[in-house]
Design an enzyme around this catalytic site. Sequence first.
Site, PDB file in Angstrom:
ATOM      1  N   ASP A   1      -1.803  -1.204  -3.985  1.00  0.00           N
ATOM      2  CA  ASP A   1      -2.102  -0.432  -5.198  1.00  0.00           C
ATOM      3  C   ASP A   1      -0.969  -0.529  -6.220  1.00  0.00           C
ATOM      4  O   ASP A   1       0.075  -1.133  -5.963  1.00  0.00           O
ATOM      5  CB  ASP A   1      -2.374   1.033  -4.819  1.00  0.00           C
ATOM      6  CG  ASP A   1      -1.360   1.549  -3.813  1.00  0.00           C
ATOM      7  OD1 ASP A   1      -0.167   1.467  -4.116  1.00  0.00           O
ATOM      8  OD2 ASP A   1      -1.763   1.987  -2.701  1.00  0.00           O
TER       9      ASP A   1
ATOM     10  N   ASP B   1       0.844  -1.192   0.000  1.00  0.00           N
ATOM     11  CA  ASP B   1       0.000   0.000   0.000  1.00  0.00           C
ATOM     12  C   ASP B   1       0.885   1.249   0.000  1.00  0.00           C
ATOM     13  O   ASP B   1       1.550   1.533   0.997  1.00  0.00           O
ATOM     14  CB  ASP B   1      -0.899  -0.046   1.246  1.00  0.00           C
ATOM     15  CG  ASP B   1      -1.675   1.241   1.440  1.00  0.00           C
ATOM     16  OD1 ASP B   1      -1.866   1.981   0.453  1.00  0.00           O
ATOM     17  OD2 ASP B   1      -2.096   1.499   2.593  1.00  0.00           O
TER      18      ASP B   1
ATOM     19  N   ASP C   1      -4.397 -10.003 -16.165  1.00  0.00           N
ATOM     20  CA  ASP C   1      -5.548 -10.874 -16.310  1.00  0.00           C
ATOM     21  C   ASP C   1      -6.457 -10.339 -17.411  1.00  0.00           C
ATOM     22  O   ASP C   1      -6.777  -9.149 -17.441  1.00  0.00           O
ATOM     23  CB  ASP C   1      -6.342 -10.918 -14.995  1.00  0.00           C
ATOM     24  CG  ASP C   1      -6.156 -12.228 -14.265  1.00  0.00           C
ATOM     25  OD1 ASP C   1      -6.769 -13.217 -14.686  1.00  0.00           O
ATOM     26  OD2 ASP C   1      -5.381 -12.251 -13.277  1.00  0.00           O
TER      27      ASP C   1
ATOM     28  N   ASP D   1      -8.425 -15.507 -17.813  1.00  0.00           N
ATOM     29  CA  ASP D   1      -9.248 -16.007 -16.712  1.00  0.00           C
ATOM     30  C   ASP D   1     -10.359 -16.935 -17.203  1.00  0.00           C
ATOM     31  O   ASP D   1     -11.046 -16.621 -18.183  1.00  0.00           O
ATOM     32  CB  ASP D   1      -9.875 -14.798 -16.006  1.00  0.00           C
ATOM     33  CG  ASP D   1     -10.648 -15.201 -14.777  1.00  0.00           C
ATOM     34  OD1 ASP D   1     -10.025 -15.756 -13.856  1.00  0.00           O
ATOM     35  OD2 ASP D   1     -11.874 -14.972 -14.738  1.00  0.00           O
TER      36      ASP D   1
ATOM     37  N   HIS E   1      -3.925 -17.389  -6.280  1.00  0.00           N
ATOM     38  CA  HIS E   1      -4.724 -16.611  -5.328  1.00  0.00           C
ATOM     39  C   HIS E   1      -6.063 -17.266  -4.990  1.00  0.00           C
ATOM     40  O   HIS E   1      -6.871 -16.684  -4.285  1.00  0.00           O
ATOM     41  CB  HIS E   1      -4.980 -15.227  -5.936  1.00  0.00           C
ATOM     42  CG  HIS E   1      -5.791 -15.323  -7.200  1.00  0.00           C
ATOM     43  ND1 HIS E   1      -5.297 -15.888  -8.357  1.00  0.00           N
ATOM     44  CD2 HIS E   1      -7.069 -14.969  -7.483  1.00  0.00           C
ATOM     45  CE1 HIS E   1      -6.234 -15.867  -9.281  1.00  0.00           C
ATOM     46  NE2 HIS E   1      -7.315 -15.318  -8.785  1.00  0.00           N
ATOM     47  N   ASP E   2      -6.338 -18.429  -5.550  1.00  0.00           N
ATOM     48  CA  ASP E   2      -7.597 -19.130  -5.274  1.00  0.00           C
ATOM     49  C   ASP E   2      -7.425 -20.331  -4.352  1.00  0.00           C
ATOM     50  O   ASP E   2      -8.379 -21.041  -4.068  1.00  0.00           O
ATOM     51  CB  ASP E   2      -8.222 -19.650  -6.589  1.00  0.00           C
ATOM     52  CG  ASP E   2      -8.691 -18.535  -7.503  1.00  0.00           C
ATOM     53  OD1 ASP E   2      -9.021 -17.438  -7.000  1.00  0.00           O
ATOM     54  OD2 ASP E   2      -8.724 -18.755  -8.732  1.00  0.00           O
TER      55      ASP E   2
ATOM     56  N   ASP F   1      -3.927   3.878   2.658  1.00  0.00           N
ATOM     57  CA  ASP F   1      -5.381   3.733   2.854  1.00  0.00           C
ATOM     58  C   ASP F   1      -5.734   2.283   3.202  1.00  0.00           C
ATOM     59  O   ASP F   1      -6.902   1.915   3.241  1.00  0.00           O
ATOM     60  CB  ASP F   1      -6.152   4.206   1.611  1.00  0.00           C
ATOM     61  CG  ASP F   1      -5.832   3.370   0.377  1.00  0.00           C
ATOM     62  OD1 ASP F   1      -4.953   2.479   0.460  1.00  0.00           O
ATOM     63  OD2 ASP F   1      -6.472   3.606  -0.671  1.00  0.00           O
TER      64      ASP F   1
ATOM     65  N   GLU G   1      -6.203 -20.055 -18.037  1.00  0.00           N
ATOM     66  CA  GLU G   1      -6.532 -20.798 -16.831  1.00  0.00           C
ATOM     67  C   GLU G   1      -7.603 -21.815 -17.209  1.00  0.00           C
ATOM     68  O   GLU G   1      -8.725 -21.430 -17.528  1.00  0.00           O
ATOM     69  CB  GLU G   1      -7.065 -19.861 -15.747  1.00  0.00           C
ATOM     70  CG  GLU G   1      -7.340 -20.593 -14.459  1.00  0.00           C
ATOM     71  CD  GLU G   1      -8.574 -20.115 -13.734  1.00  0.00           C
ATOM     72  OE1 GLU G   1      -8.693 -20.373 -12.542  1.00  0.00           O
ATOM     73  OE2 GLU G   1      -9.443 -19.477 -14.367  1.00  0.00           O
TER      74      GLU G   1
HETATM   75  O1  TEU Z   1     -11.067 -18.738 -11.324  1.00  0.00           O
HETATM   76  C1  TEU Z   1     -11.779 -19.587 -12.186  1.00  0.00           C
HETATM   77  C2  TEU Z   1     -12.416 -20.692 -11.455  1.00  0.00           C
HETATM   78  O2  TEU Z   1     -12.581 -20.658 -10.270  1.00  0.00           O
HETATM   79  C3  TEU Z   1     -12.827 -21.865 -12.261  1.00  0.00           C
HETATM   80  O3  TEU Z   1     -12.718 -21.579 -13.596  1.00  0.00           O
HETATM   81  C4  TEU Z   1     -12.002 -23.029 -11.909  1.00  0.00           C
HETATM   82  O4  TEU Z   1     -11.802 -23.803 -13.047  1.00  0.00           O
HETATM   83  C5  TEU Z   1     -12.659 -23.887 -10.882  1.00  0.00           C
HETATM   84  O5  TEU Z   1     -13.175 -23.132  -9.832  1.00  0.00           O
HETATM   85  C6  TEU Z   1     -11.681 -24.908 -10.325  1.00  0.00           C
HETATM   86  O6  TEU Z   1     -10.763 -24.346  -9.469  1.00  0.00           O
HETATM   87  C7  TEU Z   1     -10.830 -17.482 -11.856  1.00  0.00           C
HETATM   88  C8  TEU Z   1     -10.057 -16.618 -10.898  1.00  0.00           C
HETATM   89  O7  TEU Z   1      -8.803 -17.199 -10.660  1.00  0.00           O
HETATM   90  C9  TEU Z   1     -10.862 -16.405  -9.644  1.00  0.00           C
HETATM   91  O8  TEU Z   1     -10.183 -15.635  -8.688  1.00  0.00           O
HETATM   92  C10 TEU Z   1     -12.150 -15.722 -10.024  1.00  0.00           C
HETATM   93  O9  TEU Z   1     -12.991 -15.639  -8.893  1.00  0.00           O
HETATM   94  C11 TEU Z   1     -12.890 -16.463 -11.131  1.00  0.00           C
HETATM   95  O10 TEU Z   1     -12.030 -16.827 -12.216  1.00  0.00           O
HETATM   96  C12 TEU Z   1     -13.960 -15.587 -11.721  1.00  0.00           C
HETATM   97  O11 TEU Z   1     -13.409 -14.563 -12.466  1.00  0.00           O
HETATM   98 CA    CA Z   2      -3.429   2.171  -1.250  1.00  0.00          CA
END
Ligand code: TEU
Ligand code: CA
Length: 566
Positions: free
Chosen positions: A29, A21, A98, A203, A334-335, A25, A259
């Site tokens: 960023d 940051d 992305d 994505d 990040h997922d 805030d 992805e």
């Molecule tokens: O994730 C995509 C996603 O979650 C599915 O396509 C995935 O194949 C499935 O859940 C298995 O894991 C992407 C981004 O990485 C995620 O952060 C977003 O929330 C999502 O797309 C929507 O844009």
């Molecule tokens: Ca900031």
Amino acid sequence: MTKKWWMESVGYQIYPKSFFDSNHDGIGDLKGIDLKLDYLKELGVNLIWICPFYDSPMDDNGYDVRNFFDVAKEFGTMDDVKALIAHAHERGMKIILDYVLNHTSDEHPWFVESRKSKDNPYRDYYIWHDGRTIDGQKYPPTNWGSFFGGSCWNYDETTDSFYMKIFSNKMPDLNWANEKVQDEMIQIAKTWLELGIDGFRIDAVSHLDRAPYEDSHLCASDKVCLDWHKFSNLPKVHDYLKKLNKEVFEPYQALTIGEVGGEASIEQGVKYASFDSNELSMVFNFDHNWCNNLSDVLSHKKMKVRLACIKRAFGQWQEAFKDAGWLPLNWLNHDQPRLMTQYGNYKYPKASGKMLATALHMMRGTPFIYQGEEIGMTNYPFEDVGQFNDISSKANFYYHLSQEPDHPVKALKKAAVVSRDNPRTPMQWDRSRFAGFTTFYPWMSVNPNYKKINVESQINDKDSLWYHYKKLIELRRFSPYKETIVYGSYEMIDVDHPELYNYVRKSKHETLLVINSFSTKKVLYDMSSYRIVETVLSNYPDLKRKGNVLELKPFASVVYKIEENI
Ligand code: TEU
Ligand code: CA
């Protein structure tokens, strides 16, 4: 095979909201990323993937785009983007962003128009369908479920019909069958490439085509079930990608990493990203991710890494792509929950962290580090649903609670361990308040372990995990072994060994033997078929050898240059 710059790169994924940051805030960023470019250069990476920072109401932290041509105000301005691209390029680093093409925000002007009336010119930009009546009750057009829970259709009163959304209600799916949508999205990609970025992480790209709107057989018509086959890897996705490739990716020589989630088979992966598919440069797959040990946590068993599963997953993709194409190498993104929590060992954090890094980075492909992985960041100790920010984590909690209403603690535990909020806690830079991420209250709590796990302390310790990552990157980018590490062949050995993940990398210059122990105990390894020429890298300074037998300490990981005794 034609060599490409991205084959020789090492990537780093940034989740901008949690990286740094710059203006106090509490929200990371673009200027914050700019200020940390020298940090990334010091680490050695030269390809940065930045998650979405486009204008968005942030229902899904930016994956719900309201305006593809502008920056969300909390992240900065278009000028900040231009400066960031220039500064990265000055340092020899490429930037990919992305490209979110499966859906928009429901606040995107196209959707605002689309929902107004059935004859609106933007109606066909999205997927609309009338509902059904079953036993006098209104139901969505099909029983298909969405990734974030509930139906993948949302009812819209204005026109008394449903729109498709495989993620959240605020993320309506674009209708790729409409050529106007294709052309608009092509324009968006061109605009960003014109601005100077080097490519895209694309994505949810496998979802652009839909099956006929008929019920899934996985559940009854009045229920809802997630059936990947209804909107994943269907034939037209390839047509759309070939068009994008011809009109944008190829002319701009863009790097594209699609992805394709956990649902694409290896054959599908090859179809998307072989050297002659004319679709994508590479695909991210998550097969190894389904080998995690999270179910053990939930059943209160001792965590155990499913090594056979991991070896099979990595091995099959390496094998299928060895002549056909190129792979990105990543443990997670990040997922997913943090690497150390999923596959590492808290008793041996340094050794296990280094071993996991070596195991991945010595394979054939382009490695990607997810922010914080280089210092071994871990899952957050969530105790309350109020601490969740991620829309799917909240939905998951309420789902588990609905299954067992008397067990809220259990529901929380189940949702927490897999929560996408784990990788999104602020980057831990130093020991100061809020881990040096911000001076103001951060948008998301800092992991309480930041005084122990942070960048500053690891840079001050030559034996740290951070230095191990740095060494791995140096080996791949600048060492005499470079050709072998980047382009050499990969062959798994000791395939059935239950505790070792070993492989050999070979080129005309040399042969490298990579040994990785996933065991908490000492493992003996017979080296009689090899002659060690040199130790290239090791996570223990003093691995003992008795004759031909190597004594591997817990989570030992070592790379040797060898000659094979045949
Ligand atoms: O994730 C995509 C996603 O979650 C599915 O396509 C995935 O194949 C499935 O859940 C298995 O894991 C992407 C981004 O990485 C995620 O952060 C977003 O929330 C999502 O797309 C929507 O844009
Ligand atoms: Ca900031």
